[in-house]
Design an enzyme around this catalytic site. Structure first.
Site, PDB file in Angstrom:
ATOM      1  N   LYS A  13       5.536  46.376 -55.946  1.00  0.00           N
ATOM      2  CA  LYS A  13       5.861  47.375 -54.918  1.00  0.00           C
ATOM      3  C   LYS A  13       5.749  48.792 -55.486  1.00  0.00           C
ATOM      4  O   LYS A  13       5.184  49.678 -54.852  1.00  0.00           O
ATOM      5  CB  LYS A  13       7.288  47.168 -54.375  1.00  0.00           C
ATOM      6  CG  LYS A  13       7.532  45.814 -53.755  1.00  0.00           C
ATOM      7  CD  LYS A  13       8.937  45.707 -53.178  1.00  0.00           C
ATOM      8  CE  LYS A  13      10.050  45.720 -54.229  1.00  0.00           C
ATOM      9  NZ  LYS A  13      10.161  44.490 -55.042  1.00  0.00           N
ATOM     10  N   ARG A  88      17.140  45.338 -48.609  1.00  0.00           N
ATOM     11  CA  ARG A  88      17.251  44.009 -49.236  1.00  0.00           C
ATOM     12  C   ARG A  88      18.253  43.098 -48.565  1.00  0.00           C
ATOM     13  O   ARG A  88      18.470  41.969 -49.011  1.00  0.00           O
ATOM     14  CB  ARG A  88      17.616  44.160 -50.707  1.00  0.00           C
ATOM     15  CG  ARG A  88      16.584  45.001 -51.401  1.00  0.00           C
ATOM     16  CD  ARG A  88      16.642  44.915 -52.879  1.00  0.00           C
ATOM     17  NE  ARG A  88      15.731  45.925 -53.379  1.00  0.00           N
ATOM     18  CZ  ARG A  88      15.182  45.896 -54.560  1.00  0.00           C
ATOM     19  NH1 ARG A  88      15.445  44.915 -55.387  1.00  0.00           N
ATOM     20  NH2 ARG A  88      14.362  46.841 -54.926  1.00  0.00           N
ATOM     21  N   ARG A 127       6.639  42.375 -68.440  1.00  0.00           N
ATOM     22  CA  ARG A 127       7.177  43.724 -68.266  1.00  0.00           C
ATOM     23  C   ARG A 127       8.317  43.966 -69.251  1.00  0.00           C
ATOM     24  O   ARG A 127       8.500  45.068 -69.751  1.00  0.00           O
ATOM     25  CB  ARG A 127       7.670  43.914 -66.823  1.00  0.00           C
ATOM     26  CG  ARG A 127       8.157  45.334 -66.566  1.00  0.00           C
ATOM     27  CD  ARG A 127       8.320  45.619 -65.099  1.00  0.00           C
ATOM     28  NE  ARG A 127       9.537  45.058 -64.555  1.00  0.00           N
ATOM     29  CZ  ARG A 127       9.837  45.071 -63.256  1.00  0.00           C
ATOM     30  NH1 ARG A 127       9.002  45.585 -62.386  1.00  0.00           N
ATOM     31  NH2 ARG A 127      10.960  44.558 -62.833  1.00  0.00           N
ATOM     32  N   ARG A 133      13.552  46.963 -69.584  1.00  0.00           N
ATOM     33  CA  ARG A 133      14.548  47.148 -68.528  1.00  0.00           C
ATOM     34  C   ARG A 133      15.628  46.102 -68.688  1.00  0.00           C
ATOM     35  O   ARG A 133      15.339  44.924 -68.819  1.00  0.00           O
ATOM     36  CB  ARG A 133      13.875  46.955 -67.162  1.00  0.00           C
ATOM     37  CG  ARG A 133      13.501  48.250 -66.496  1.00  0.00           C
ATOM     38  CD  ARG A 133      12.757  48.019 -65.225  1.00  0.00           C
ATOM     39  NE  ARG A 133      13.486  47.231 -64.226  1.00  0.00           N
ATOM     40  CZ  ARG A 133      13.071  47.101 -62.971  1.00  0.00           C
ATOM     41  NH1 ARG A 133      11.973  47.699 -62.575  1.00  0.00           N
ATOM     42  NH2 ARG A 133      13.764  46.378 -62.123  1.00  0.00           N
ATOM     43  N   ARG A 144      18.344  37.843 -60.045  1.00  0.00           N
ATOM     44  CA  ARG A 144      17.585  38.694 -59.102  1.00  0.00           C
ATOM     45  C   ARG A 144      16.745  37.852 -58.158  1.00  0.00           C
ATOM     46  O   ARG A 144      16.650  38.143 -56.976  1.00  0.00           O
ATOM     47  CB  ARG A 144      16.680  39.659 -59.871  1.00  0.00           C
ATOM     48  CG  ARG A 144      17.433  40.893 -60.331  1.00  0.00           C
ATOM     49  CD  ARG A 144      16.729  41.555 -61.469  1.00  0.00           C
ATOM     50  NE  ARG A 144      15.527  42.235 -61.062  1.00  0.00           N
ATOM     51  CZ  ARG A 144      14.489  42.435 -61.879  1.00  0.00           C
ATOM     52  NH1 ARG A 144      14.522  41.981 -63.110  1.00  0.00           N
ATOM     53  NH2 ARG A 144      13.447  43.085 -61.447  1.00  0.00           N
TER      54      ARG A 144
HETATM   55  P1  ADP Z   1      13.114  44.793 -58.445  1.00  0.00           P
HETATM   56  O1  ADP Z   1      12.444  44.996 -57.124  1.00  0.00           O
HETATM   57  O2  ADP Z   1      12.179  44.310 -59.480  1.00  0.00           O
HETATM   58  O3  ADP Z   1      14.392  44.026 -58.342  1.00  0.00           O
HETATM   59  P2  ADP Z   1      14.026  47.526 -58.457  1.00  0.00           P
HETATM   60  O4  ADP Z   1      13.729  48.539 -59.490  1.00  0.00           O
HETATM   61  O5  ADP Z   1      13.471  47.752 -57.118  1.00  0.00           O
HETATM   62  O6  ADP Z   1      13.500  46.180 -59.081  1.00  0.00           O
HETATM   63  O7  ADP Z   1      15.600  47.322 -58.328  1.00  0.00           O
HETATM   64  C1  ADP Z   1      16.413  47.164 -59.467  1.00  0.00           C
HETATM   65  C2  ADP Z   1      17.846  46.848 -59.062  1.00  0.00           C
HETATM   66  O8  ADP Z   1      18.385  47.917 -58.275  1.00  0.00           O
HETATM   67  C3  ADP Z   1      18.038  45.616 -58.197  1.00  0.00           C
HETATM   68  O9  ADP Z   1      18.067  44.430 -58.944  1.00  0.00           O
HETATM   69  C4  ADP Z   1      19.405  45.935 -57.558  1.00  0.00           C
HETATM   70  O10 ADP Z   1      20.466  45.739 -58.451  1.00  0.00           O
HETATM   71  C5  ADP Z   1      19.290  47.419 -57.302  1.00  0.00           C
HETATM   72  N1  ADP Z   1      18.752  47.722 -55.938  1.00  0.00           N
HETATM   73  C6  ADP Z   1      17.618  48.398 -55.654  1.00  0.00           C
HETATM   74  N2  ADP Z   1      17.448  48.512 -54.327  1.00  0.00           N
HETATM   75  C7  ADP Z   1      18.493  47.883 -53.745  1.00  0.00           C
HETATM   76  C8  ADP Z   1      18.889  47.634 -52.407  1.00  0.00           C
HETATM   77  N3  ADP Z   1      18.187  48.085 -51.356  1.00  0.00           N
HETATM   78  N4  ADP Z   1      20.034  46.939 -52.200  1.00  0.00           N
HETATM   79  C9  ADP Z   1      20.777  46.504 -53.229  1.00  0.00           C
HETATM   80  N5  ADP Z   1      20.466  46.686 -54.514  1.00  0.00           N
HETATM   81  C10 ADP Z   1      19.338  47.373 -54.789  1.00  0.00           C
END
Ligand code: ADP
Length: 188
Positions: A13, A88, A127, A133, A144
């Protein structure tokens, strides 16, 4: 144009979002990036989110809705936003729809970057060696993926009921996926 990118962790994404936002001339807004930045800076938001994120759980809907409101109030968000991984859970989908409706907007498109679980595990392991990370740690990855299946995958069905979702096979090279994304949006 307001556009939402959805997909499991590691679907690409972020990578596709940067290109697409640039091509469309709209800002990209990613809750993951904003949260990571808050953790790095040690802001009150970062302090709240750090442990939850590192364990691989979703941060609360309340926090996310607060971030959405803040981002949408920025002047550059006025002509549309590319929302990257911002929604999400179903309450977040409802919340974003309500926030956009306040300025007579709605999501124009929802794009779902689809990848198999095996491919995701492979990409996140790679990654991890490149970006270090904390949430790419194998235990956090399992959490996750579970959060994605249990809380985020149902959001795709929710959007299908409330409009439509365009599914894009997110396998192959970055360029191949970018070409599919542009084709889905009718862009050259
Ligand atoms: P990924 O899509 O690989 O999980 P992101 O960088 O998009 O990685 O998100 C990292 C973390 O940030 C998620 O695992 C969560 O803890 C938090 N996060 C991001 N966006 C949201 C969301 N819309 N709702 C809840 N938690 C979120």
């Amino acid at each position: 144009m307001d556009l939402l990118l959805m997909g499991p962790p590691g679907a690409g994404k972020g990578t596709q979002g940067v290109r697409l936002a640039e091509a469309l001339g709209i800002p990209k807004f990613a809750t993951g990036d904003l949260l990571r930045e808050a953790v790095r800076l040690g802001t009150p938001l970062g302090l709240k989110a750090k442990a939850v994120m590192e364990a691989g759980h979703l941060v609360s809907d309340e926090i996310i809705l607060g971030i959405m409101r803040e981002q949408l109030a920025r002047p550059e968000a006025g002509r549309g936003v590319l929302f990257d991984g911002v929604v999400r859970t179903i309450p977040q989908a409802e919340g974003l729809a309500a926030l956009l409706a306040e300025s007579d907007r709605q999501l124009d498109r929802v794009l779902f970057l689809d990848v198999s679980d095996a491919e995701i595990l492979d990409r996140l392991a790679k990654r991890r060696t490149l970006e270090s990370r904390a949430d790419d740690d194998p235990r956090a990855v399992v959490v996750r993926l579970r959060a994605y299946r249990e809380q985020t995958a149902p959001v795709i069905a929710w959007y299908e009921q409330h409009g439509s979702v365009t599914r894009i096979a997110a396998v192959g090279t970055v360029d191949q996926v970018a070409t599919r994304v542009r084709a889905a949006l009718g862009m050259p």
